[in-house]
Enzyme design. Structure first.
Site, PDB file in Angstrom:
ATOM      1  N   CYS A 383       0.839  -1.198   0.000  1.00 37.08           N
ATOM      2  CA  CYS A 383       0.000   0.000   0.000  1.00 37.08           C
ATOM      3  C   CYS A 383       0.881   1.257   0.000  1.00 37.08           C
ATOM      4  O   CYS A 383       1.525   1.536  -0.995  1.00 37.08           O
ATOM      5  CB  CYS A 383      -1.006  -0.047   1.139  1.00 37.08           C
ATOM      6  SG  CYS A 383      -2.486   0.906   0.728  1.00 37.08           S
ATOM      7  N   HIS A 509      -3.801  -5.107   0.131  1.00 43.12           N
ATOM      8  CA  HIS A 509      -3.273  -5.669   1.383  1.00 43.12           C
ATOM      9  C   HIS A 509      -3.357  -7.195   1.369  1.00 43.12           C
ATOM     10  O   HIS A 509      -4.338  -7.755   1.852  1.00 43.12           O
ATOM     11  CB  HIS A 509      -4.072  -5.135   2.579  1.00 43.12           C
ATOM     12  CG  HIS A 509      -3.850  -3.686   2.830  1.00 43.12           C
ATOM     13  ND1 HIS A 509      -2.889  -3.221   3.702  1.00 43.12           N
ATOM     14  CD2 HIS A 509      -4.447  -2.586   2.314  1.00 43.12           C
ATOM     15  CE1 HIS A 509      -2.917  -1.898   3.712  1.00 43.12           C
ATOM     16  NE2 HIS A 509      -3.851  -1.484   2.878  1.00 43.12           N
ATOM     17  N   GLU A 511      -1.882  -9.148   3.228  1.00 42.29           N
ATOM     18  CA  GLU A 511      -1.782  -9.686   4.600  1.00 42.29           C
ATOM     19  C   GLU A 511      -3.149 -10.013   5.199  1.00 42.29           C
ATOM     20  O   GLU A 511      -3.241 -10.813   6.119  1.00 42.29           O
ATOM     21  CB  GLU A 511      -1.017  -8.708   5.509  1.00 42.29           C
ATOM     22  CG  GLU A 511      -1.730  -7.406   5.875  1.00 42.29           C
ATOM     23  CD  GLU A 511      -1.543  -6.282   4.849  1.00 42.29           C
ATOM     24  OE1 GLU A 511      -1.230  -6.591   3.681  1.00 42.29           O
ATOM     25  OE2 GLU A 511      -1.733  -5.114   5.223  1.00 42.29           O
TER      26      GLU A 511
END
Ligand code: GLN
Length: 532
Positions: A383, A509, A511
């Protein structure tokens, strides 16, 4: 249709006992018995969602596929259960009140006085049952944030009290407390647990199961005492001792019989036992690893690792699947200067550049990226991390020394990261954040495509600014490829520099979607290259 069972998890004595992990662990164990399970979190604060909360206060803001900015516990739920959550899985007092007040303004209460009981509690119960009413779940496990006795959590406990009456055997309460060890007396102290259960009872709720967080094994005497004082069967007093990894908690809870006692209390069969083979295989990988991989995470919230919890957990998953122990160094980007960068990054196998908002620490991130690129250290930008990679390349390769994102410098002549035209009007209205899952098309030939092994992917976003497509050709000619693009809008989602070992940035993202049994391919490949 089978009836949904509702399990509530409350906490006593202190916060930070790990209600989220216990809830997710129980969810995992029930799921591993073949049940369909979802976890929900009720947050007693007045904010509508944690999107506006400082990460120092509440840790990371997690994002669901449907674009809800959520409590970080939803990240644990997804990582443990490997099932996506949505905005229904996280409710705050702010949202409860907002719904009730909107209803009142629409005249839906027909002139009646609107009160905490029954109107607020009805709205809380409606939000809890919403998940069960989908017909998708055998179990809804609802974690109540905060600590029993807090003024803010009263309406939630009252809702639980009411639901116990309404749902009978289909409802169960687990209370998580803390048993401190007083070293001067060499004794475990159960008094705080007794008091916290008493508080819960005063609010009308008798827990069925107690989970005791402790740093020392609970003695049989302590267990008996807790059972006697708290009206709970001794076998329903579960020890939850500190373990080195949160991922060991489900198997610990299985050994302690948490899932078994829950099923017994709900008059359900306890056969066959939970099949945790895959989970245990992951734990074995993690504990058998002898060699380490050293990764630096460059960000501005390093004093509170919870601010980056999903990234850290994703790195742990990826390290385990690469049979390595993760040695993670959190590096404060504010302190990074060209003079100290060599020392700062010394000994690292790879560098992750963290997401973020605002000015602080940006120049340090850019310095770290330049060093990683020039020294061919694997570098993964997420990001804001990707945006900094773009800025760094523009400054040091394209030669635009003032290149920037307009988030930081609105007057830059080289706005390589900017708001898109169509966003600018919305920005003034305040609702400009791109949130939730979006499509991305991967360009064949490049690394991202090789890693994912498919052309179309979906990943979650949380940002306002975008790669500025006006510069796309110049970047690509100079060796920075836009290897992933949103097929609907043309927005650039992935950039990479193929001449480097692993130099890749993502606007989304990844994650948020790495789980224990399904680690994210980008993290796995990043670690794999870092250890080479
Ligand atoms: N601040 C940047 C943006 O809004 C990046 C956000 C982030 O890293 N989550 O676009």
């Amino acid at each position: 249709m089978k009836e949904t069972k509702y399990i509530f998890v409350t906490g006593g004595v202190t916060s930070s006992l790990g209600k989220g992990i216990i809830s997710a662990s129980l969810g995992k164990l029930l799921q591993a018995r073949g049940y369909k399970v979802t976890n929900q979190k009720l947050d007693p604060y007045i904010n509508i969602d944690p999107g506006t909360l400082n990460p120092y206060e509440h840790g990371e803001c997690y994002v669901t596929v449907d674009g809800h900015e959520a409590d970080l516990d939803l990240g644990h739920y997804e990582r443990f259960l490997n099932v996506e959550t949505s905005r229904v899985n996280n409710i705050t007092t702010g949202r409860i009140y907002q719904n009730v007040i909107n209803k009142e303004r629409r005249g839906e209460f027909l002139g009646r006085t609107v009160q905490v009981i029954p109107h607020i509690t009805d709205e809380i119960k409606r939000n809890i049952k919403q998940l069960g009413n989908t017909g998708n779940y055998d179990f809804v496990i609802t974690e109540i944030g905060g600590t029993v006795g807090d003024i803010e959590s009263l309406p939630y406990i009252e809702s639980v009290r009411q639901l116990r009456w309404e749902l009978g055997k289909n409802c169960l309460c687990i209370h998580l407390t803390y048993v401190p060890y007083v070293s001067a007396a060499k004794e475990l102290k159960t008094k705080p647990t007794q008091h916290s259960v008493k508080l819960l009872q005063e609010e009308g709720v008798q827990p069925d199961v107690l989970v005791l967080r402790t740093e020392h094994p609970i003695t049989p005497e302590a267990r008996q005492k807790v059972a006697l004082f708290c009206n709970v069967a001794p076998e329903a007093v579960i020890e939850s001792i500190d373990v080195p990894s949160i991922y060991e908690v489900p198997v610990r809870m299985q050994a302690e019989g948490l899932d078994k006692i829950v099923l017994e209390k709900m008059d359900m069969s306890t056969d066959p036992v939970a099949d945790m083979k895959d989970w245990e295989a992951f734990l074995n990988k993690m504990s058998n690893a002898t060699q380490t991989v050293t990764i630096g995470l460059v960000g501005k919230y390093v004093s509170l690792p919870d601010a980056y919890i999903s990234i850290i957990e994703s790195l742990k998953h990826a390290a385990a699947y690469n049979e390595r122990k993760l040695d993670l160094r959190l590096i404060l980007s504010d302190n990074i200067k060209p003079e100290n960068i060599e020392d700062t990054l010394a000994g690292l196998d790879g560098v992750v550049i963290a997401p973020g908002f605002g000015n602080r620490g940006i120049e340090g991130k850019i310095t770290a990226i330049q060093y990683a690129r020039e020294n061919n250290i694997p570098c993964f930008g997420i990001c804001m991390g990707m945006q900094c990679m773009v800025i760094e390349y523009a400054r040091n390769v394209l030669g635009f020394s003032d290149a920037n994102t307009t988030e930081i410098d609105s007057n830059t002549r080289h706005n390589v990261v900017d708001l898109m035209e169509e966003q600018k009007d919305v920005f003034n209205l305040g609702g400009s954040m791109r949130l939730g899952s979006y499509l991305c098309e991967l360009q064949e030939n490049w690394l991202a495509y090789k890693i994912y092994g498919k052309k179309i992917i979906k990943e979650r976003h949380r940002h306002r600014f975008e790669f500025n497509n006006d510069y796309k050709d110049q970047f690509e000619k100079a060796g920075l490829q836009c290897s992933g693009v949103n097929p609907e809008t043309g927005l650039v989602e992935i950039i990479e520099v193929p001449s480097r070992k692993w130099f890749l940035g993502v606007q989304f993202h990844p994650e948020y979607s790495s789980t224990v049994l399904k680690p994210h391919p980008l993290f796995v490949d990043f670690i794999k290259t870092s250890i080479k």
